[in-house]
Motif scaffolding. Structure first.
Motif, short mmCIF file in Angstrom:
data_model
loop_
_atom_site.label_atom_id
_atom_site.label_comp_id
_atom_site.label_asym_id
_atom_site.label_seq_id
_atom_site.Cartn_x
_atom_site.Cartn_y
_atom_site.Cartn_z
N PRO A 41 0.82 -1.22 0.00
CA PRO A 41 0.00 0.00 0.00
C PRO A 41 0.86 1.26 0.00
CG PRO A 41 -0.66 -1.49 1.77
CD PRO A 41 0.60 -2.04 1.18
N VAL A 42 0.38 2.27 -0.73
CA VAL A 42 1.07 3.56 -0.82
C VAL A 42 0.11 4.66 -0.40
CG1 VAL A 42 2.10 5.25 -2.40
CG2 VAL A 42 2.59 2.82 -2.68
N ARG A 43 0.56 5.52 0.53
CA ARG A 43 -0.16 6.74 0.91
C ARG A 43 0.91 7.80 1.10
NH1 ARG A 43 -5.33 6.55 1.60
NH2 ARG A 43 -5.56 8.39 2.87
N PHE A 44 1.14 8.58 0.07
CA PHE A 44 2.18 9.61 0.09
C PHE A 44 1.55 10.96 -0.14
CE2 PHE A 44 4.78 12.45 -2.51
CZ PHE A 44 5.88 12.62 -1.67
N SER A 45 2.03 11.95 0.59
CA SER A 45 1.66 13.34 0.29
C SER A 45 2.78 14.24 0.77
CB SER A 45 0.33 13.73 0.95
OG SER A 45 0.49 13.84 2.34
#
Length: 147
Positions: free
Chosen positions: A122-126
């Motif tokens: 999973p990817v959650r980048f900001s």
């Protein structure tokens, strides 16, 4: 000629059972292989105006799928997938380079985000930039957020 409704119902029911039994036997004879629910590398990338990724107004968004081939609504999916592979999907490394641009100190925040899956993880980048110039300079003309 008038037919008995009970005879018609019995005929339809028998036909349905026979066909249903045949379809079930056929489906069981050739089971399908279970696939993963997620593609190994499928992402949604956004560029939004605001400080907080949860409340920023999305200005642009694209999809990027890197397996088995590069595709999606991204304008150059092959280059973006290649860049992501070069940093092992670590988006922070794309934004870590020194800026080669001179930008004003104007506060007009831009948020870049990536959500989805990269090689099954999973990817959650900001990340938030002071303005669009700072974002472009920090990304060093990377293809991933060039849309």
């Amino acid at each position: 000629m008038r037919r008995n409704p009970h005879t018609i119902f019995a005929t339809i029911t028998a036909s349905t059972l026979l066909l249903g039994g045949f379809a079930t036997a056929t489906a069981q004879a050739a089971p399908t292989k279970t696939e993963s629910l997620y593609a190994p590398s499928a992402l949604v990338l956004t560029v939004a105006r605001g400080e907080d990724p949860m409340t920023a107004t999305v200005e642009r968004a694209v999809t990027l799928d890197c397996a088995p081939t590069a595709r999606g609504s991204h304008p150059d999916p092959a280059a973006a997938c290649e860049e992501l592979a070069s940093v092992r999907g670590e988006f922070a490394e794309l934004a870590a380079g020194p800026s080669n641009r001179t930008c004003t100190r104007q506060w007009d925040p831009i948020v870049a985000t990536a959500h989805g899956v990269w090689q099954g993880k999973p990817v959650r980048f900001s990340t938030t930039y002071g303005n669009a110039c700072e974002m472009a300079g920090s990304m060093n003309d990377n293809s991933v957020f060039a849309f």
